[in-house]
Structure formats: C-alpha cells, structure tokens
Design an enzyme around this catalytic site. Structure first.
Site, PDB file in Angstrom:
ATOM      1  N   ASN A   2      27.344  11.664   2.245  1.00 51.08           N
ATOM      2  CA  ASN A   2      26.160  10.696   0.494  1.00 51.08           C
ATOM      3  C   ASN A   2      25.122  11.261   0.393  1.00 51.08           C
ATOM      4  O   ASN A   2      24.092  11.393  -0.887  1.00 51.08           O
ATOM      5  CB  ASN A   2      26.809   9.085   0.480  1.00 51.08           C
ATOM      6  CG  ASN A   2      28.347   9.175   0.549  1.00 51.08           C
ATOM      7  OD1 ASN A   2      28.882   9.581   0.230  1.00 51.08           O
ATOM      8  ND2 ASN A   2      28.709   7.807   0.889  1.00 51.08           N
ATOM      9  N   LYS A  34      26.864  49.904 -38.834  1.00 51.60           N
ATOM     10  CA  LYS A  34      25.846  48.036 -37.771  1.00 51.60           C
ATOM     11  C   LYS A  34      25.210  48.032 -37.696  1.00 51.60           C
ATOM     12  O   LYS A  34      25.834  48.559 -36.121  1.00 51.60           O
ATOM     13  CB  LYS A  34      27.460  47.427 -38.259  1.00 51.60           C
ATOM     14  CG  LYS A  34      29.276  47.207 -39.419  1.00 51.60           C
ATOM     15  CD  LYS A  34      28.280  45.600 -39.602  1.00 51.60           C
ATOM     16  CE  LYS A  34      28.854  45.209 -39.094  1.00 51.60           C
ATOM     17  NZ  LYS A  34      29.742  42.878 -39.551  1.00 51.60           N
ATOM     18  N   SER A  77      29.512  48.529 -34.807  1.00 51.54           N
ATOM     19  CA  SER A  77      31.034  47.989 -34.724  1.00 51.54           C
ATOM     20  C   SER A  77      31.583  49.439 -34.841  1.00 51.54           C
ATOM     21  O   SER A  77      31.733  50.579 -34.841  1.00 51.54           O
ATOM     22  CB  SER A  77      31.036  47.330 -36.754  1.00 51.54           C
ATOM     23  OG  SER A  77      32.348  48.152 -36.759  1.00 51.54           O
ATOM     24  N   GLU A 133      23.491  36.242 -31.224  1.00 52.39           N
ATOM     25  CA  GLU A 133      24.345  34.992 -31.695  1.00 52.39           C
ATOM     26  C   GLU A 133      24.985  34.097 -30.205  1.00 52.39           C
ATOM     27  O   GLU A 133      25.162  33.079 -30.557  1.00 52.39           O
ATOM     28  CB  GLU A 133      26.031  35.829 -32.210  1.00 52.39           C
ATOM     29  CG  GLU A 133      25.289  36.490 -33.593  1.00 52.39           C
ATOM     30  CD  GLU A 133      26.621  37.351 -34.122  1.00 52.39           C
ATOM     31  OE1 GLU A 133      26.046  38.607 -33.487  1.00 52.39           O
ATOM     32  OE2 GLU A 133      27.645  37.157 -34.242  1.00 52.39           O
ATOM     33  N   HIS A 179      14.179  23.838 -46.348  1.00 55.70           N
ATOM     34  CA  HIS A 179      16.002  23.982 -46.336  1.00 55.70           C
ATOM     35  C   HIS A 179      16.272  25.770 -46.691  1.00 55.70           C
ATOM     36  O   HIS A 179      16.938  25.532 -48.004  1.00 55.70           O
ATOM     37  CB  HIS A 179      16.274  23.527 -48.233  1.00 55.70           C
ATOM     38  CG  HIS A 179      15.116  21.744 -48.566  1.00 55.70           C
ATOM     39  ND1 HIS A 179      16.208  21.034 -48.821  1.00 55.70           N
ATOM     40  CD2 HIS A 179      14.197  21.271 -48.592  1.00 55.70           C
ATOM     41  CE1 HIS A 179      15.137  19.996 -48.695  1.00 55.70           C
ATOM     42  NE2 HIS A 179      13.877  20.220 -48.485  1.00 55.70           N
TER      43      HIS A 179
HETATM   44  N1  ARG Z   1      31.772  17.014  -1.453  1.00 54.92           N
HETATM   45  C1  ARG Z   1      31.651  15.489  -1.550  1.00 54.92           C
HETATM   46  C2  ARG Z   1      30.354  15.792  -3.345  1.00 54.92           C
HETATM   47  O1  ARG Z   1      30.227  16.205  -3.546  1.00 54.92           O
HETATM   48  C3  ARG Z   1      30.414  15.039  -0.679  1.00 54.92           C
HETATM   49  C4  ARG Z   1      30.452  13.405  -1.110  1.00 54.92           C
HETATM   50  C5  ARG Z   1      31.239  13.226   0.018  1.00 54.92           C
HETATM   51  N2  ARG Z   1      31.521  11.810   0.045  1.00 54.92           N
HETATM   52  C6  ARG Z   1      32.378  11.083   0.766  1.00 54.92           C
HETATM   53  N3  ARG Z   1      31.907  10.270   1.096  1.00 54.92           N
HETATM   54  N4  ARG Z   1      33.587  11.356   0.481  1.00 54.92           N
HETATM   55  O2  ARG Z   1      30.454  14.295  -3.052  1.00 54.92           O
END
Ligand code: ARG
Length: 467
Positions: free
Chosen positions: A119, A292, A286, A299, A165
């Site tokens: 995490n 063209k 084109s 675009e 405008h």
């Molecule tokens: N692949 C996960 C993500 O991108 C990584 C973190 C995963 N953490 C977990 N507690 N499963 O978020």
C-alpha cells in the site's frame, strides 16, 4: 499440516491462509501487471531507498542489504533489456520484482518487505511516476511557449480580424493572438508546479495503514527519493490520490487549451479563411480530392481533449466515497493517468510542431481585418475623443454609419465624407485617420492591448517570465 502454496495454487506472496488458488477470472480482474509494469523504475528506486534505510537503522544486515541492492540492479537491467518475464499470476509489478529478487538472491529477498506494505509501496511508486510526468509536461509546455513566442514576435504587427462570437469584432495582431495562448500555457505550467508542491511528500513507511513497529527513518527515505518530507499521517499516506487527480485536472485544463488552439488552426486553414497554412509534415491529403490538405493533427489534438477529461472523470469517480484506508479500487488509478500523460505528451508535441512550421498569410490577414466593419468602435471612440460626444450616443451614430456602408456594399473607409456628415455633422475628414485596420490596432496601446509596439514588448516580457 498445511500445504506449501506451490501445492495448492495459492499465492506464494500472501497464500499462507489459503487452501486453493484464484480462478482464472479472478486472476484477470485482479492482475495489474499489464499496465503497472510502467512503474518498474520507480518501484526499484523506492525499494533501494527502503533497503538502504533498513540497513542504516540496523533492521537489516549490511550483507542482506548489499545482496538486495545487487539483485535490484540486475532486475532493472533485465527489464530495460526486455529479458524480464512478467507473470500475471504474480499480480503486479511489486510482486513480480520481489519474486524475481528471491530467484536471484534467495531468502534475503524476503527481508526487503520488512516495515513496508504494497500500500505504501504503490503510493510511493505512483507519486514518483506522476512527479516525472509533471516535470516532463511542464518542460514540453515551455517548449510550446517558446515556439509561440517566436511566431508572435515575427508577426507582432500583422493585423487580422479579432473575433467575438466568431464574428469579426476589432482588428488585432496575429502576435497578440498567439501570446494569448502563451498566457494560457503559462497558467497550465503554474498548475503543474503547484500540484508538484503538494505531491512531494513520501508515503513510504506508512506501511499497510497504521505505520510500523520497526524503528524506521521515514525522513531518510523521503530525502533519498527527492521528497520534501514524509507524509504526516499513515492513513492518508496510503489513501491519498489527490496528486494524481491534480495532475489530471491540470492536464484536462491544458487539453482544453490545446483543443481551442487546434480548433483555430482548423478554422484558419480553411479556404474561406486562408489565414495560415500548415506544413506537409502535419497535414494529410485526400484519396479522392486532389486539392485537399487536411489538418488531421489539429483535429486529433482537438479530439484528444476528450480522453484527458475522461481520465479525470474516471479517477474522480473511482475515488468518490472510498473509505479509508487502501481499497483495491485504487489499483484502477493508473491507467487513466498513463493514458492522460501519453495523450498530453503527444498532443503538446504535435501542437509545437504545427506552430513551428506554420506559415502566416499576412496579406490575407490584412485583407480580412476590416471585413465586418471591425473599425466601427474606432469611429465611436473618435466621436467621444474629438467631438466630445457621450459614448452611448457615439455608439448609436456609428451604428447608423455601419448600416449606411452595409446598404452601399462598401467598407467604412470607402464611405464619403458627405455620407458621414449626413449622419452626423460633427464628423470631419480627420475621422479617416482611425478607419484603417492598422491605425486601429496601433491605437490599442493600453496595458495588455494589441498595438504592435505592445506585442513586441509583451513577447520580450513573456520570454523573461516563461523561458
Ligand atoms: N497492485 C496494487 C495497486 O496497484 C498494489 C497494492 C495492493 N495492495 C493490497 N493491499 N492488495 O493498488
């Protein structure tokens, strides 16, 4: 007795409490390796910093630390050279790298994840990636500004019709028009720099959500990774994706700016306008109409704003209502950011190329500068300035002069003095001095105005401010 993961099909990384492995569909929905492999350099960088800190704080032995750093360098080389085998069953970049590390150095690899979780790891990797993207985009916008300023300076005195405008309004200079975009891209750069300041805090060491019981040094890892400080709250550190949202928001506004300039190029290159011509390098022909020259790049830049705006929306909706701390929803944060960053890079490069190659049809600009009675305001201003007429009255008188020119099918300059005096006897021959488009533009000398002298000075000032 519990079985080893390799016998049950459960993950070797987290499968200790699992008796069976994930279904094929589960693997497909769960795995992010196909896209998060783009974080490999940041992941390795973060792991190296974490490892060095673990050694310094005595949590990891110097020998294990050295083996880990060595292994991580090998993996970096393997990925860069295309030898590395990414495995879907290992889910993401973090576990792919850690599993390979175990293959290379054995048990010591398992110590790297001490005092860390995926995490805080992914939050750190992603911040590092977005930081690079911010810096890259800021540099690209600076180049675009430089290109616009060059063109603006070269055409500081080229009069053209200015529009509101999309109706001819008052004469302006082409340089002035381009410098408007320099301001817009300058604000975009400001937003990116501003986002960077808030982004630049390090989540590493927040661990899963609560921090860790190991005596880690978060200041050290933050410093090594170029962050200003560690993120103050461990829950926020792993839950926050504001940095990605801010990048996308700044990117979306920038994409809108690019699309507006692209749209002007599309309009200006039509046979009806012929204000500018795009180079062969940025147009297509084109297959059926030999005459063209299509402004495809413009675009497409115009169109691609949709992707960037879509990416911002996508991530806002992913994050909305998520409880603290980490939720797997957040794995879906990466693709919108990658897509937006790629799109913006390409769009800015295409726009820079188009502007650099742009040839400006100054004759046509001048010819059309007066169409639509664009100097009508100058007559009204003249009546105020010279004849002391209140502006509202002057506006009305000028309106009648415009109607006269319209009836006679001529320009304001082509009306006779007798015609003008029939509308209002206070008008003298002197008024012809303000009826020309060049005189009109030259008279707009107020700060930020379109007079060629102002534009030349503004281009110089823009160089100072932005380049
Ligand atoms: N692949 C996960 C993500 O991108 C990584 C973190 C995963 N953490 C977990 N507690 N499963 O978020």
């Amino acid at each position: 007795m519990s079985k080893a993961p390799e016998q049950t099909g459960a993950s070797a990384m987290w499968g200790g409490r699992f008796a069976g492995g994930p279904s094929a569909v589960m693997q497909r929905i769960n795995a992010s390796i196909d896209f998060d492999k783009r974080l490999y350099a940041q992941d390795i960088r973060g792991s190296k910093a974490h490892c060095a800190m673990l050694v310094e704080t005595g949590i990891l032995s110097p020998e294990d630390g050295a083996a880990i750093l060595d292994g991580l360098e090998t993996i970096h080389r393997e990925i860069e050279s295309g030898q590395f085998v990414f495995r879907t069953e290992l889910e993401d970049i973090h576990m792919n790298i850690e599993a390979r590390l175990a293959e290379l150095i054995g048990d010591a690899a398992g110590r790297l994840h001490t005092a860390r979780s995926r995490n805080d790891q992914v939050a750190t990797d992603f911040r590092l990636w977005v930081r690079d993207a911010l810096d890259g985009m800021e540099g690209a916008l600076k180049e675009l500004q430089a290109t616009l300023i060059d063109k603006a300076e070269a055409h500081a005195d080229a009069v053209m019709p200015g529009f509101t405008h999309l109706q001819a309004a008052q004469p302006v200079t082409f340089g002035h028009h381009l410098l408007a975009y320099v301001e817009m891209f300058g604000r975009d750069r400001g937003r990116l720099r501003d986002a960077r300041l808030r982004l630049n805090e390090c989540p590493l060491g927040a661990a899963a959500l609560a921090g860790t019981s190991f005596p880690i040094d978060r200041h050290r890892t933050a410093r090594e990774l170029g962050f200003d400080r560690p993120a103050a709250n461990s829950l926020d550190a792993v839950s926050d994706r504001d940095f990605a949202l801010e990048f996308l928001a700044a990117g979306a506004i920038c994409a809108v700016h690019l699309s507006r300039l692209a749209e002007e190029l599309v309009i200006w290159t039509t046979a009806q306008f012929r204000f500018v011509a795009l180079s062969d390098a940025f147009t297509t022909g084109s297959s059926i109409m030999p005459q063209k020259r299509n402004p495809d790049a413009a675009e497409l830049v115009r169109a691609k704003a949709g992707r960037v705006i879509g990416a911002l929306n996508a991530l806002l909706v992913v994050m909305k209502g998520l409880p603290l701390a980490y939720s797997k929803d957040m794995q879906d944060d990466k693709e919108p950011v990658f897509e937006a960053a790629d799109t913006l890079e390409l769009s800015i490069a295409a726009m820079t190329g188009m502007i650099r190659d742009l040839s400006v049809n100054t004759l046509q600009l001048k010819d059309s500068a007066g169409a639509g009675f664009t100097t009508a305001t100058d007559i009204a201003d003249w009546l105020v300035r010279v004849a002391g007429v209140p502006f509202r009255q002057a506006h009305h008188i000028t309106g009648r002069i415009v109607r006269l020119a319209e009836d006679q099918g001529c320009t304001l300059e082509e009306l006779s003095l007798a015609d003008l005096q029939a509308v209002d006897p206070r008008i003298t021959a002197e008024v012809f001095g303000v009826l020309g488009t060049e005189a009109s533009a030259a008279s707009r000398t107020s700060f930020g105005g379109t007079a060629p002298a102002n534009v030349a000075a503004a281009a110089k000032a823009a160089r100072q401010r932005f380049l």
